[in-house]
Motif scaffolding. Sequence first.
Motif, mmCIF file in Angstrom:
data_model
loop_
_atom_site.group_PDB
_atom_site.id
_atom_site.type_symbol
_atom_site.label_atom_id
_atom_site.label_comp_id
_atom_site.label_asym_id
_atom_site.label_seq_id
_atom_site.Cartn_x
_atom_site.Cartn_y
_atom_site.Cartn_z
ATOM 1 N N MET A 119 0.657 -1.235 -0.237
ATOM 2 C CA MET A 119 -0.001 0.105 0.030
ATOM 3 C C MET A 119 0.825 1.258 0.039
ATOM 4 O O MET A 119 2.046 1.075 0.283
ATOM 5 N N TYR A 120 0.169 2.421 -0.295
ATOM 6 C CA TYR A 120 0.736 3.422 -0.192
ATOM 7 C C TYR A 120 1.319 4.027 1.290
ATOM 8 O O TYR A 120 0.634 3.208 2.262
ATOM 9 N N PRO A 121 2.432 4.766 1.474
ATOM 10 C CA PRO A 121 2.836 5.134 2.749
ATOM 11 C C PRO A 121 1.583 5.950 3.611
ATOM 12 O O PRO A 121 0.657 6.585 2.946
ATOM 13 N N ASN A 122 1.348 5.539 4.875
ATOM 14 C CA ASN A 122 0.601 6.017 5.675
ATOM 15 C C ASN A 122 -0.971 5.639 5.363
ATOM 16 O O ASN A 122 -2.066 6.524 5.501
ATOM 17 N N ALA A 123 -1.232 4.641 4.546
ATOM 18 C CA ALA A 123 -2.534 4.381 4.112
ATOM 19 C C ALA A 123 -2.937 3.217 5.015
ATOM 20 O O ALA A 123 -2.159 2.366 5.519
ATOM 21 N N ALA A 152 -6.132 -0.308 4.849
ATOM 22 C CA ALA A 152 -6.851 -1.131 4.109
ATOM 23 C C ALA A 152 -8.152 -0.757 4.135
ATOM 24 O O ALA A 152 -9.006 -0.919 2.967
ATOM 25 N N LEU A 153 -8.844 0.128 4.840
ATOM 26 C CA LEU A 153 -10.134 0.852 4.696
ATOM 27 C C LEU A 153 -10.085 2.173 3.924
ATOM 28 O O LEU A 153 -11.069 2.382 3.284
ATOM 29 N N ASP A 154 -8.831 2.660 3.539
ATOM 30 C CA ASP A 154 -8.921 3.830 2.583
ATOM 31 C C ASP A 154 -9.393 3.407 1.307
ATOM 32 O O ASP A 154 -9.007 2.350 0.804
ATOM 33 N N ARG A 155 -10.009 4.336 0.572
ATOM 34 C CA ARG A 155 -10.372 4.002 -0.951
ATOM 35 C C ARG A 155 -9.306 3.914 -1.846
ATOM 36 O O ARG A 155 -9.183 2.942 -2.556
ATOM 37 N N GLN A 209 10.139 7.644 3.537
ATOM 38 C CA GLN A 209 8.800 8.145 4.157
ATOM 39 C C GLN A 209 7.760 8.342 2.633
ATOM 40 O O GLN A 209 6.567 8.238 2.759
ATOM 41 N N ALA A 210 8.220 7.924 1.478
ATOM 42 C CA ALA A 210 7.347 8.035 0.429
ATOM 43 C C ALA A 210 7.324 6.343 -0.218
ATOM 44 O O ALA A 210 6.820 6.185 -1.527
ATOM 45 N N ARG A 211 8.038 5.501 0.344
ATOM 46 C CA ARG A 211 8.228 4.249 -0.218
ATOM 47 C C ARG A 211 6.829 3.517 0.202
ATOM 48 O O ARG A 211 6.199 3.549 1.173
ATOM 49 N N ILE A 212 6.467 2.475 -0.724
ATOM 50 C CA ILE A 212 5.333 1.585 -1.127
ATOM 51 C C ILE A 212 5.672 0.830 0.428
ATOM 52 O O ILE A 212 6.862 0.230 0.296
ATOM 53 N N VAL A 213 4.520 0.360 0.982
ATOM 54 C CA VAL A 213 4.891 -0.277 2.441
ATOM 55 C C VAL A 213 4.119 -1.712 2.147
ATOM 56 O O VAL A 213 3.177 -1.952 1.947
#
Length: 235
Positions: free
Chosen positions: A47-51, A53-56, A160-164
């Motif tokens: 997922m995107y950083p700081n995202a 599973a509930l985020d659209r 801080q911008a990397r996919i997690v």
Amino acid sequence: MAFRDLMRTLLRRWYVVLAALLCGAALTFSFAQDRGVFTTRTAITFMYPNASALDRYNGIGDSSVISFVAAIAQEINDGAPPKTYAADSAPYWGAGVRDGVLVTLPNEGTQWLAIYRHAQIDIQIVDPSYAQVEATQEKLIDEVFRVADQRQADAGIPKQARIVPIVEPLTTHILQASSNRTALVLAGGGMAIAALLVGGWAAVMLDRLLRHHRTRVRHATETVAPEATMKEATV
């Protein structure tokens, strides 16, 4: 061969059928002692950083993230593309594998036309040893995290911008796949039928060979006897 002739042959060569049944029983007993295998299907989503599973828009369905995940899976597979089967839900051990690892992406297509719509890596592990499955699981999870971080570091993406990558907690459980009593009974019945068929075929073949051999010996004896009589008469 008529049924009556077949039954006579089987009764005459009963020992061949008995040997086949004993071999089938031995194999069945040996297979029944098998306690099965241990298996797990661990899912790692990206997922995107700081995202969450509930985020659209969390990156799970992003095509660029999916391509990135596919590249990671290919590297884990030593450069080979992820394998696909006819049904993605089919367990790896269901293909008869007793010791192996399968790293794939969830495939919503077929084995001929793969369709990847989720940025997720599935790690399927099969082994007769629980400890080996657990060790392999930890090793591959660490490898996925390492490759994901290394590829993004090589691309110059800030931390801080990397996919997690995130391991789905409920998918880390290790289960045991073994046959139940009904499956054992069915397997025993199938083995008995197979042993009867093989034993019957072997009995018929042996009977034919022995009868053919006796016929050749009798013909040879009948041929030699007149020649001996003629020699005696000449003398």
